[in-house]
Design a protein around this motif. Structure first.
Motif, PDB file in Angstrom:
ATOM      1  N   GLY A 242       0.970  -1.194   0.049  1.00  0.00           N
ATOM      2  CA  GLY A 242       0.087  -0.055   0.025  1.00  0.00           C
ATOM      3  C   GLY A 242       0.938   1.267  -0.065  1.00  0.00           C
ATOM      4  O   GLY A 242       1.998   1.189   0.067  1.00  0.00           O
ATOM      5  N   PRO A 243       0.067   2.399   0.069  1.00  0.00           N
ATOM      6  CA  PRO A 243       0.950   3.652   0.111  1.00  0.00           C
ATOM      7  C   PRO A 243       1.720   3.844   1.302  1.00  0.00           C
ATOM      8  O   PRO A 243       1.339   3.195   2.397  1.00  0.00           O
ATOM      9  N   PRO A 244       2.697   4.826   1.170  1.00  0.00           N
ATOM     10  CA  PRO A 244       3.677   4.822   2.579  1.00  0.00           C
ATOM     11  C   PRO A 244       2.815   6.288   3.300  1.00  0.00           C
ATOM     12  O   PRO A 244       2.250   6.998   2.880  1.00  0.00           O
ATOM     13  N   PRO A 246       3.701   8.913   6.394  1.00  0.00           N
ATOM     14  CA  PRO A 246       4.927  10.227   6.529  1.00  0.00           C
ATOM     15  C   PRO A 246       6.094   9.269   7.217  1.00  0.00           C
ATOM     16  O   PRO A 246       7.217   9.879   7.091  1.00  0.00           O
ATOM     17  N   GLU A 247       5.923   8.474   8.073  1.00  0.00           N
ATOM     18  CA  GLU A 247       7.043   7.761   8.623  1.00  0.00           C
ATOM     19  C   GLU A 247       7.655   6.663   7.766  1.00  0.00           C
ATOM     20  O   GLU A 247       8.820   5.588   8.287  1.00  0.00           O
ATOM     21  N   GLY A 248       7.049   6.280   6.883  1.00  0.00           N
ATOM     22  CA  GLY A 248       7.775   5.320   5.610  1.00  0.00           C
ATOM     23  C   GLY A 248       7.176   3.894   5.700  1.00  0.00           C
ATOM     24  O   GLY A 248       7.646   3.214   4.966  1.00  0.00           O
ATOM     25  N   HIS A 249       6.007   3.721   6.765  1.00  0.00           N
ATOM     26  CA  HIS A 249       5.565   2.479   6.713  1.00  0.00           C
ATOM     27  C   HIS A 249       4.344   2.329   5.390  1.00  0.00           C
ATOM     28  O   HIS A 249       3.853   3.378   5.165  1.00  0.00           O
ATOM     29  N   ARG A 250       4.440   1.339   4.609  1.00  0.00           N
ATOM     30  CA  ARG A 250       3.712   0.941   3.684  1.00  0.00           C
ATOM     31  C   ARG A 250       2.423   0.462   4.149  1.00  0.00           C
ATOM     32  O   ARG A 250       2.252  -0.740   4.814  1.00  0.00           O
ATOM     33  N   GLY A 251       1.010   0.837   3.670  1.00  0.00           N
ATOM     34  CA  GLY A 251      -0.416   0.305   3.792  1.00  0.00           C
ATOM     35  C   GLY A 251      -0.528   0.296   5.386  1.00  0.00           C
ATOM     36  O   GLY A 251      -1.420  -0.647   5.883  1.00  0.00           O
ATOM     37  N   CYS A 252      -0.274   1.070   5.955  1.00  0.00           N
ATOM     38  CA  CYS A 252      -0.740   1.313   7.607  1.00  0.00           C
ATOM     39  C   CYS A 252      -2.072   2.188   7.602  1.00  0.00           C
ATOM     40  O   CYS A 252      -2.250   2.950   6.596  1.00  0.00           O
ATOM     41  N   PRO A 253      -2.692   2.130   8.712  1.00  0.00           N
ATOM     42  CA  PRO A 253      -3.781   2.861   8.756  1.00  0.00           C
ATOM     43  C   PRO A 253      -3.616   4.351   8.346  1.00  0.00           C
ATOM     44  O   PRO A 253      -4.527   5.062   7.887  1.00  0.00           O
ATOM     45  N   THR A 254      -2.599   4.741   9.204  1.00  0.00           N
ATOM     46  CA  THR A 254      -2.272   6.296   8.723  1.00  0.00           C
ATOM     47  C   THR A 254      -2.067   6.486   7.388  1.00  0.00           C
ATOM     48  O   THR A 254      -2.497   7.646   6.835  1.00  0.00           O
ATOM     49  N   ALA A 255      -1.231   5.760   6.678  1.00  0.00           N
ATOM     50  CA  ALA A 255      -1.424   6.108   5.319  1.00  0.00           C
ATOM     51  C   ALA A 255      -2.602   6.294   4.323  1.00  0.00           C
ATOM     52  O   ALA A 255      -2.809   6.829   3.591  1.00  0.00           O
ATOM     53  N   TYR A 256      -3.391   5.434   4.923  1.00  0.00           N
ATOM     54  CA  TYR A 256      -4.785   5.428   4.087  1.00  0.00           C
ATOM     55  C   TYR A 256      -5.818   6.347   4.689  1.00  0.00           C
ATOM     56  O   TYR A 256      -6.687   6.900   3.965  1.00  0.00           O
ATOM     57  N   MET A 264      -2.911  14.580   0.865  1.00  0.00           N
ATOM     58  CA  MET A 264      -1.635  14.711   0.075  1.00  0.00           C
ATOM     59  C   MET A 264      -1.868  13.885  -0.967  1.00  0.00           C
ATOM     60  O   MET A 264      -1.579  14.016  -2.428  1.00  0.00           O
ATOM     61  N   ALA A 265      -2.736  12.660  -1.029  1.00  0.00           N
ATOM     62  CA  ALA A 265      -2.846  11.890  -2.204  1.00  0.00           C
ATOM     63  C   ALA A 265      -3.903  12.348  -3.002  1.00  0.00           C
ATOM     64  O   ALA A 265      -3.644  12.300  -4.525  1.00  0.00           O
TER      65      ALA A 265
END
Length: 378
Positions: A242-244, A246-256, A264-265
């Motif tokens: 999934g998308p990153p 701000p901390e660089g994790h991919r596909g986490c709840p924060t990213a989505y 931003m997306a």
């Protein structure tokens, strides 16, 4: 008198606050007390004005005329405060957390003592009557795990605070006992006593907005957790591709789900700056890029709810926060993902979507103060 009440008497008051007026017979049955013990415990409370007798009705248990007991809710007022990076939200409530007055305003000065003085001014503006207690809720990493001499120190980076002894500062400014707690925990307490979680022994609360929050009620109690542990919730991996965030994790709840991630997306797709509310409006109206983005976020939220329900074994998940409109706009996608990740069983988890209102967060502070007053503990 209130400070010396036995636990059994406090249980009576708690039962009446949460569930409303009841006959002595019904109270005795619910609390597993003899009628004699109940009379002995409630008589001084009635004499002191903490409890009142309502008009005569017929007892639903035995059919006899009775005067139900109730709390003197209007006689006890509480202040609830919610602090954000730039605003202070305040409410005055009664014993059942009904909002009597409310106001929010920009924070004038981020110095802790200045914020406490501003809280006092808001208190004076909102009520001419004395309050019994106050509750302050802090978002994000609002409570550090550090304790010195029994006093909890507060970290609130968005306010520029580090290791602040907030409770004694607030108590000196307000002149009443004050509780300080995490805002999501306070909101969970509010829903448990006075909201959609009332009467439920187990439920989870998930909040979406600037950050992702989580609280769990099990066996009628909030599960205690360290801030560091709660902070990990927003970075669970839902999709490693999934998308990153701000901390660089991919596909986490924060990213989505975090409002800034959504903005931003959408901004990249629209090639301009866009606010969260506008993204939701565009998605609801069918704009292709925003609709696709919000549907993807809705599916991620469904997966997150399924994960919470499966691990915690709750059957009800309450959604709240300033970003909760996403759950409404993408409800079909949320429901589909939830069902898919619950082994194809539709309706195995009830999802309750609450309104976005910062007064509810401030009301959570008042509820924490009410609980402290009733139970005699923080």
């Amino acid at each position: 008198m209130w400070d010396t009440l036995p636990d059994a008497a406090r249980s009576i008051v708690k039962e009446l606050i949460i569930h409303g007026p009841q006959s002595r017979t019904a109270l005795a049955k619910t609390l597993h007390l003899s009628t004699g013990s109940l009379t002995r415990l409630t008589k001084p409370l009635v004499n002191a004005g903490l409890l009142v007798e309502r008009d005569v009705v017929h007892d639903p248990v035995n059919g006899r005329p009775t005067r139900p007991l109730d709390v003197a809710a209007a006689e006890h007022r509480f202040l609830g405060l919610k602090l954000t990076a730039d605003r202070i939200h305040a409410v005055i409530t009664g014993l059942r957390a009904e909002v009597i007055a409310a106001k929010d305003e920009p924070i004038d000065d981020h110095d802790p003592e200045a914020v406490c003085r501003q809280a006092r001014r808001l208190l004076d503006e909102l009520t001419g009557a004395p309050v019994v207690g106050a509750g302050v809720t802090i978002g994000g990493n609002g409570r550090a795990a550090t304790q010195v001499g029994g006093e909890l120190l507060v970290d609130a980076p968005y306010l520029g605070w580090h290791q602040v002894e907030l409770r004694p500062l607030m108590e000196r400014a307000l002149g009443v006992p004050c509780a300080v707690t995490n805002d999501v925990a306070a909101l969970a307490h509010q829903h448990h006593w006075f909201g959609p979680g009332r009467g439920l022994r187990d439920f989870a609360l998930v909040t979406i907005g600037a950050g992702i929050g989580y609280a769990l009620i099990q066996h009628d109690h909030l599960v205690a957790a360290a801030e560091a542990d709660l902070g990990m919730f927003g970075h669970l991996v839902l999709d490693p591709g999934g998308p990153p965030c701000p901390e660089g994790h991919r596909g986490c709840p924060t990213a989505y789900l975090a409002s800034r991630s959504v903005e931003m997306a959408a901004g990249l797709a629209l090639r301009r700056e866009v606010g969260y509310d506008e993204v939701m409006r565009l998605a609801a109206s069918g704009e292709r890029s925003c609709r696709t983005l919000v549907r993807e976020s809705g599916r991620a939220l469904g997966r997150l709810i399924a994960l919470v329900a499966t691990i915690s074994l709750v059957k009800t998940v309450i959604l709240a926060g300033e970003g909760v409109e996403l759950a409404r706009v993408a409800k079909d996608d949320l429901d589909a993902a939830l069902t898919e990740h619950r082994r194809g069983l539709p309706g195995s988890v009830e999802v309750v979507i609450e309104d976005d209102d910062f007064r509810e967060w401030a009301r959570g502070g008042a509820v924490v103060a009410i609980q402290s007053f009733v139970t005699g503990s923080d």
